[in-house]
Design a protein around this motif. Structure first.
Motif, PDB file in Angstrom:
ATOM      1  N   PRO A 122       0.793  -1.239   0.000  1.00  0.00           N
ATOM      2  CA  PRO A 122       0.000   0.000   0.000  1.00  0.00           C
ATOM      3  C   PRO A 122       0.820   1.281   0.000  1.00  0.00           C
ATOM      4  CG  PRO A 122      -0.858  -1.591   1.594  1.00  0.00           C
ATOM      5  CD  PRO A 122       0.443  -2.138   1.104  1.00  0.00           C
ATOM      6  N   CYS A 123       2.039   1.241   0.547  1.00  0.00           N
ATOM      7  CA  CYS A 123       2.834   2.471   0.584  1.00  0.00           C
ATOM      8  C   CYS A 123       3.722   2.621  -0.646  1.00  0.00           C
ATOM      9  CB  CYS A 123       3.704   2.508   1.835  1.00  0.00           C
ATOM     10  SG  CYS A 123       4.937   1.197   1.909  1.00  0.00           S
ATOM     11  N   MET A 124       3.677   1.676  -1.567  1.00  0.00           N
ATOM     12  CA  MET A 124       4.490   1.740  -2.784  1.00  0.00           C
ATOM     13  C   MET A 124       3.552   1.933  -3.979  1.00  0.00           C
ATOM     14  SD  MET A 124       7.439   1.470  -1.432  1.00  0.00           S
ATOM     15  CE  MET A 124       8.603   1.178  -2.740  1.00  0.00           C
ATOM     16  N   ILE A 125       3.005   3.128  -4.101  1.00  0.00           N
ATOM     17  CA  ILE A 125       2.028   3.447  -5.141  1.00  0.00           C
ATOM     18  C   ILE A 125       2.756   3.806  -6.431  1.00  0.00           C
ATOM     19  CG2 ILE A 125       0.206   5.059  -5.807  1.00  0.00           C
ATOM     20  CD1 ILE A 125      -0.484   5.298  -2.835  1.00  0.00           C
ATOM     21  N   ASN A 126       2.334   3.170  -7.525  1.00  0.00           N
ATOM     22  CA  ASN A 126       2.935   3.421  -8.841  1.00  0.00           C
ATOM     23  C   ASN A 126       4.458   3.291  -8.797  1.00  0.00           C
ATOM     24  OD1 ASN A 126       0.390   4.031 -10.036  1.00  0.00           O
ATOM     25  ND2 ASN A 126       0.508   6.121  -9.218  1.00  0.00           N
ATOM     26  N   GLU A 127       4.920   2.271  -8.104  1.00  0.00           N
ATOM     27  CA  GLU A 127       6.352   2.052  -7.935  1.00  0.00           C
ATOM     28  C   GLU A 127       6.827   0.871  -8.783  1.00  0.00           C
ATOM     29  OE1 GLU A 127       8.848   3.490  -6.392  1.00  0.00           O
ATOM     30  OE2 GLU A 127       7.675   5.142  -5.538  1.00  0.00           O
ATOM     31  N   LYS A 128       7.992   1.047  -9.375  1.00  0.00           N
ATOM     32  CA  LYS A 128       8.633   0.000 -10.172  1.00  0.00           C
ATOM     33  C   LYS A 128       9.195  -1.087  -9.252  1.00  0.00           C
ATOM     34  CE  LYS A 128      12.651  -0.482 -13.276  1.00  0.00           C
ATOM     35  NZ  LYS A 128      13.703   0.292 -13.990  1.00  0.00           N
ATOM     36  N   PHE A 129       9.054  -2.354  -9.665  1.00  0.00           N
ATOM     37  CA  PHE A 129       9.655  -3.456  -8.937  1.00  0.00           C
ATOM     38  C   PHE A 129      10.106  -4.524  -9.929  1.00  0.00           C
ATOM     39  CE2 PHE A 129       5.234  -4.705  -9.375  1.00  0.00           C
ATOM     40  CZ  PHE A 129       5.291  -6.080  -9.628  1.00  0.00           C
ATOM     41  N   MET A 137      13.734 -12.767 -14.764  1.00  0.00           N
ATOM     42  CA  MET A 137      13.413 -11.519 -14.078  1.00  0.00           C
ATOM     43  C   MET A 137      12.854 -10.515 -15.072  1.00  0.00           C
ATOM     44  SD  MET A 137      17.291 -10.112 -13.341  1.00  0.00           S
ATOM     45  CE  MET A 137      17.816 -11.715 -12.742  1.00  0.00           C
ATOM     46  N   PHE A 138      11.918  -9.739 -14.608  1.00  0.00           N
ATOM     47  CA  PHE A 138      11.340  -8.668 -15.421  1.00  0.00           C
ATOM     48  C   PHE A 138      10.799  -7.595 -14.493  1.00  0.00           C
ATOM     49  CE2 PHE A 138       8.172 -12.020 -14.880  1.00  0.00           C
ATOM     50  CZ  PHE A 138       7.069 -11.339 -14.403  1.00  0.00           C
ATOM     51  N   THR A 139      10.618  -6.386 -15.038  1.00  0.00           N
ATOM     52  CA  THR A 139      10.182  -5.250 -14.229  1.00  0.00           C
ATOM     53  C   THR A 139       8.740  -4.887 -14.542  1.00  0.00           C
ATOM     54  OG1 THR A 139      11.234  -3.796 -15.859  1.00  0.00           O
ATOM     55  CG2 THR A 139      12.453  -4.249 -13.855  1.00  0.00           C
ATOM     56  N   GLU A 140       8.008  -4.598 -13.488  1.00  0.00           N
ATOM     57  CA  GLU A 140       6.624  -4.136 -13.576  1.00  0.00           C
ATOM     58  C   GLU A 140       6.458  -2.977 -12.600  1.00  0.00           C
ATOM     59  OE1 GLU A 140       4.215  -4.767 -15.482  1.00  0.00           O
ATOM     60  OE2 GLU A 140       4.623  -6.690 -16.472  1.00  0.00           O
ATOM     61  N   ALA A 141       5.236  -2.481 -12.449  1.00  0.00           N
ATOM     62  CA  ALA A 141       4.963  -1.388 -11.519  1.00  0.00           C
ATOM     63  C   ALA A 141       3.616  -1.631 -10.852  1.00  0.00           C
ATOM     64  CB  ALA A 141       4.961  -0.040 -12.234  1.00  0.00           C
ATOM     65  N   THR A 142       3.502  -1.183  -9.618  1.00  0.00           N
ATOM     66  CA  THR A 142       2.232  -1.266  -8.914  1.00  0.00           C
ATOM     67  C   THR A 142       1.272  -0.193  -9.443  1.00  0.00           C
ATOM     68  OG1 THR A 142       3.044   0.237  -7.202  1.00  0.00           O
ATOM     69  CG2 THR A 142       3.350  -2.123  -6.833  1.00  0.00           C
ATOM     70  N   ASP A 143       0.002  -0.331  -9.119  1.00  0.00           N
ATOM     71  CA  ASP A 143      -0.983   0.651  -9.561  1.00  0.00           C
ATOM     72  C   ASP A 143      -1.163   1.730  -8.491  1.00  0.00           C
ATOM     73  OD1 ASP A 143      -2.507  -0.505  -7.569  1.00  0.00           O
ATOM     74  OD2 ASP A 143      -3.847  -1.578  -8.937  1.00  0.00           O
ATOM     75  N   GLU A 144      -2.228   2.524  -8.622  1.00  0.00           N
ATOM     76  CA  GLU A 144      -2.443   3.635  -7.690  1.00  0.00           C
ATOM     77  C   GLU A 144      -2.791   3.167  -6.277  1.00  0.00           C
ATOM     78  OE1 GLU A 144      -6.281   2.658  -9.831  1.00  0.00           O
ATOM     79  OE2 GLU A 144      -4.162   2.976 -10.356  1.00  0.00           O
ATOM     80  N   ASN A 145      -3.029   1.875  -6.094  1.00  0.00           N
ATOM     81  CA  ASN A 145      -3.289   1.315  -4.769  1.00  0.00           C
ATOM     82  C   ASN A 145      -2.123   0.492  -4.241  1.00  0.00           C
ATOM     83  OD1 ASN A 145      -6.010   2.337  -4.636  1.00  0.00           O
ATOM     84  ND2 ASN A 145      -6.601   0.728  -6.080  1.00  0.00           N
ATOM     85  N   GLY A 146      -1.011   0.491  -4.959  1.00  0.00           N
ATOM     86  CA  GLY A 146       0.124  -0.332  -4.557  1.00  0.00           C
ATOM     87  C   GLY A 146      -0.104  -1.803  -4.827  1.00  0.00           C
ATOM     88  N   HIS A 147      -0.905  -2.120  -5.853  1.00  0.00           N
ATOM     89  CA  HIS A 147      -1.305  -3.501  -6.143  1.00  0.00           C
ATOM     90  C   HIS A 147      -0.783  -3.927  -7.516  1.00  0.00           C
ATOM     91  CE1 HIS A 147      -3.949  -7.059  -6.114  1.00  0.00           C
ATOM     92  NE2 HIS A 147      -4.194  -6.774  -7.374  1.00  0.00           N
ATOM     93  N   SER A 148      -0.470  -5.221  -7.656  1.00  0.00           N
ATOM     94  CA  SER A 148      -0.083  -5.794  -8.944  1.00  0.00           C
ATOM     95  C   SER A 148      -0.569  -7.230  -9.012  1.00  0.00           C
ATOM     96  CB  SER A 148       1.438  -5.757  -9.131  1.00  0.00           C
ATOM     97  OG  SER A 148       1.819  -6.387 -10.345  1.00  0.00           O
ATOM     98  N   ASP A 149      -1.134  -7.598 -10.155  1.00  0.00           N
ATOM     99  CA  ASP A 149      -1.653  -8.953 -10.365  1.00  0.00           C
ATOM    100  C   ASP A 149      -1.080  -9.476 -11.678  1.00  0.00           C
ATOM    101  OD1 ASP A 149      -3.025 -11.268 -10.015  1.00  0.00           O
ATOM    102  OD2 ASP A 149      -5.027 -10.416 -10.144  1.00  0.00           O
TER     103      ASP A 149
END
Length: 325
Positions: A122-129, A137-149
């Motif tokens: 939740p504290c990593m909003i729109n953050e790359k991981f 390995m590959f890079t994605e980003a969380t959404d405006e809620n800190g969520h990724s599916d």
């Protein structure tokens, strides 16, 4: 002309001391001289001056200080004779607000040895991981809620997934994939704009035929689960800065409905972003039985006058020999 090769990523101090010299001058008075002087005046007898004694005035004592004022006759009474108890309603110090981030990730097996990976931060909003799994390995980003599916192909029967953020924090999840041994998988992964693509030609198909599986004709995991043929998935977001990208081709070797061959090729398109330089990539292959086979490659791309051309690499993966099941 394409070229590829395997490779293994492989004072003193000066101190100064400054001496400080000094000297002392001492005077040692000698014995007092007795001075004799003579005066001659016409008609006056000569007078001898001797035994002169030096004198000095006695020091003047300082002016006497004034006498202190006498204390009052009445004794002074203290305003507070003893400690007074503190009031119960004094303000208390407010505690500083805390900041905590809970990272959580789950991994759920799906059909065709795929895994649904769900990340919540939740504290990593729109953050790359970066998502790691058995070398892929590959890079994605969380959404405006800190969520990724994400839906990710498993590269091991006991697949371990690690999500890592730029601040060093992250989460981990595992999944037991019972159908992993039924599938062969082929991975090409790279960083940046390499323009690489996997092409699988199933059962003697040519480019553009129905059995040509690539990013523009990827099919889905249902096709593999039914034993009809393979499918391709692409992972990583091209919109991110310097992304890690992976393409994965999956074929149901142990449950295929037809016997035949599958020819595998990797193409690298010459673009303005990669022309005239070397690009690095990595391949991973697994047959569900003998483990992972990893290969690092470097491609020398043609000069920029070849933009739009393709390098075709036929020997990065062994072709599949499929028996009917």
């Amino acid at each position: 002309m394409s070229k590829y090769r395997r490779y293994i990523t492989a004072g003193g101090t000066l101190a100064c001391a400054l001496g400080i010299g000094y000297f002392m001058q001492a005077s040692h008075p000698g014995p007092a001289n007795v001075v004799s002087a003579g005066m001659v005046d016409a008609g006056e007898p000569k007078v001898n001056i001797s035994q002169i004694t030096l004198t000095s005035a006695a020091p003047t004592p300082p002016v006497a200080m004034a006498e202190p004022a006498p204390l009052p006759a009445t004794p002074v009474t203290l305003a507070v004779a003893q400690d007074a108890p503190l009031a119960d309603d004094l303000p208390t110090e407010e505690s500083a607000p805390g900041f905590a981030c809970e990272y959580s990730m789950t991994a759920k097996p799906l059909a065709a040895a795929m895994v649904q990976v769900t990340l919540d931060a939740p504290c990593m909003i729109n953050e790359k991981f970066t998502l790691h799994q058995n070398g892929m390995m590959f890079t994605e980003a969380t959404d405006e809620n800190g969520h990724s599916d994400l839906i990710v192909p498993a590269l091991a029967e006991n697949a371990v997934f690690i999500a890592s953020f730029g601040n060093g924090e992250g989460a981990i999840a595992t999944a037991a994939v019972d159908t992993f041994a039924d599938y062969d998988r082929f991975v090409v992964q790279w960083g940046g704009a390499s323009g690489m693509k996997i092409h699988a030609l199933e059962y003697g198909s040519d480019f553009g035929d129905q059995g040509h599986v690539w990013i523009n004709a990827a099919y889905d995991m249902g096709r593999a689960a039914r034993g009809e043929g393979g499918f391709l998935t692409r992972h990583g977001s091209d919109d991110l800065d310097n992304p890690l990208i992976a393409e994965v081709y999956t074929f149901p070797t142990e449950t295929a409905l037809r016997a035949g061959d599958v020819s595998l090729r990797v193409e690298a398109e010459v673009t303005a972003a990669n022309c005239g330089r070397d690009i690095e990539a990595q391949t991973i292959a697994t047959d569900g039985v003998s483990g992972l086979e990893v290969q690092d490659i470097v491609l020398a791309m043609p000069d920029c006058d070849g933009i739009g051309d393709f390098l075709v690499l036929n020997n990065l993966f062994n072709d599949l020999k499929v028996a009917q099941n």
